[in-house]
Write an enzyme that holds these catalytic residues in place. Structure first.
Site, PDB file in Angstrom:
ATOM      1  CB  CYS A  45     -17.097 -12.266  16.580  1.00 45.28           C
ATOM      2  SG  CYS A  45     -16.392 -11.252  17.878  1.00 45.28           S
TER       3      CYS A  45
HETATM    4  C1  BEZ Z   1     -19.462 -10.885  20.615  1.00 46.79           C
HETATM    5  O1  BEZ Z   1     -18.821 -11.031  19.571  1.00 46.79           O
HETATM    6  O2  BEZ Z   1     -20.643 -11.142  20.655  1.00 46.79           O
HETATM    7  C2  BEZ Z   1     -18.799 -10.376  21.838  1.00 46.79           C
HETATM    8  C3  BEZ Z   1     -17.478 -10.650  22.074  1.00 46.79           C
HETATM    9  C4  BEZ Z   1     -16.892 -10.188  23.252  1.00 46.79           C
HETATM   10  C5  BEZ Z   1     -17.649  -9.449  24.144  1.00 46.79           C
HETATM   11  C6  BEZ Z   1     -18.969  -9.165  23.879  1.00 46.79           C
HETATM   12  C7  BEZ Z   1     -19.561  -9.625  22.713  1.00 46.79           C
END
Ligand code: BEZ
Length: 211
Positions: A45
């Site tokens: 994210c």
């Molecule tokens: C991420 O943004 O890295 C992420 C968020 C939730 C689950 C897996 C990855």
């Protein structure tokens, strides 16, 4: 029920890193990209929001306002925004919407319980100036989206909204486009003065008309 292409994008009011947002009023006559991310302070994210910030000029050029959303609260968004700016060498200027009550997530069906009971998946909606949904894409949490692809699709949506054409596989701005199947080849020759190439009666190409 999930939202479908052509549906009106649900309106909402929410707190954001840029103050209170009344969604339809905020979009005004612009196009919009509303995209959810699973959680703040997560690695994928952080790269997605950084990429969106770095592409601000490209979104602006197309008259598109981006808004991110997750079920995390505003104070979390405000702290995380500093990390996004630091790690991507960018300045996030678009709103990150706080949705701790899951109002937006519910309206847009962004929680897919078989993927996660609590967090939103990576949903993305492109909304036209008429507030209708023009595109939806859904990625799992583990896969970051391709924002060049988002821009490419917006180019196609904006072109095909105004001209009787469609865009072929992997089309990019400047490449030949497909004459709408609704138009006869005789009419197409009149309509597209740059020329029409008939490969098959149902597959006709013409140079991109708006450049
Ligand atoms: C991420 O943004 O890295 C992420 C968020 C939730 C689950 C897996 C990855």
């Amino acid at each position: 029920m999930s939202l479908r292409l052509g549906d009106t994008a649900p309106d909402f009011t929410a707190q954001s890193t840029e103050g209170e947002i009344k969604f339809h009023e905020y979009l005004g006559d612009s196009w919009g990209v509303l995209f959810s991310h699973p959680a703040d302070y997560t690695p994928v994210c952080t790269t997605e929001l950084g990429k969106t910030a770095l592409l601000k000029g490209e979104f602006d050029k197309r008259g598109v306002k981006a808004l991110a959303v997750s079920v995390d609260p505003l104070d979390s968004h405000l702290g995380w925004k500093n990390d996004i700016n630091e790690t991507n060498n960018c300045t996030v200027e678009f709103p990150i919407l706080a949705d701790p009550e899951r109002n937006i997530a519910t309206l847009y069906d962004m929680i897919h319980p078989n993927a996660s009971e609590k967090a939103t998946v990576r949903s993305l909606f492109v909304i036209g100036p008429d507030k209708k949904i023009k595109l939806t894409i859904t990625y799992p949490a583990s896969t970051g989206r391709n924002f060049q692809e988002v821009l490419r699709v917006i180019d196609s949506l904006q072109l095909t909204a105004n001209h009787s054409v469609a865009t072929p596989a992997d089309w990019k701005q400047g490449e030949d486009v497909i004459v709408s199947p609704a138009i006869s080849t005789a009419d197409a020759i009149q309509k597209f003065p740059k020329g029409v190439k008939e490969v098959k009666p149902y597959l006709r190409y013409t140079p991109q008309p708006n450049i």
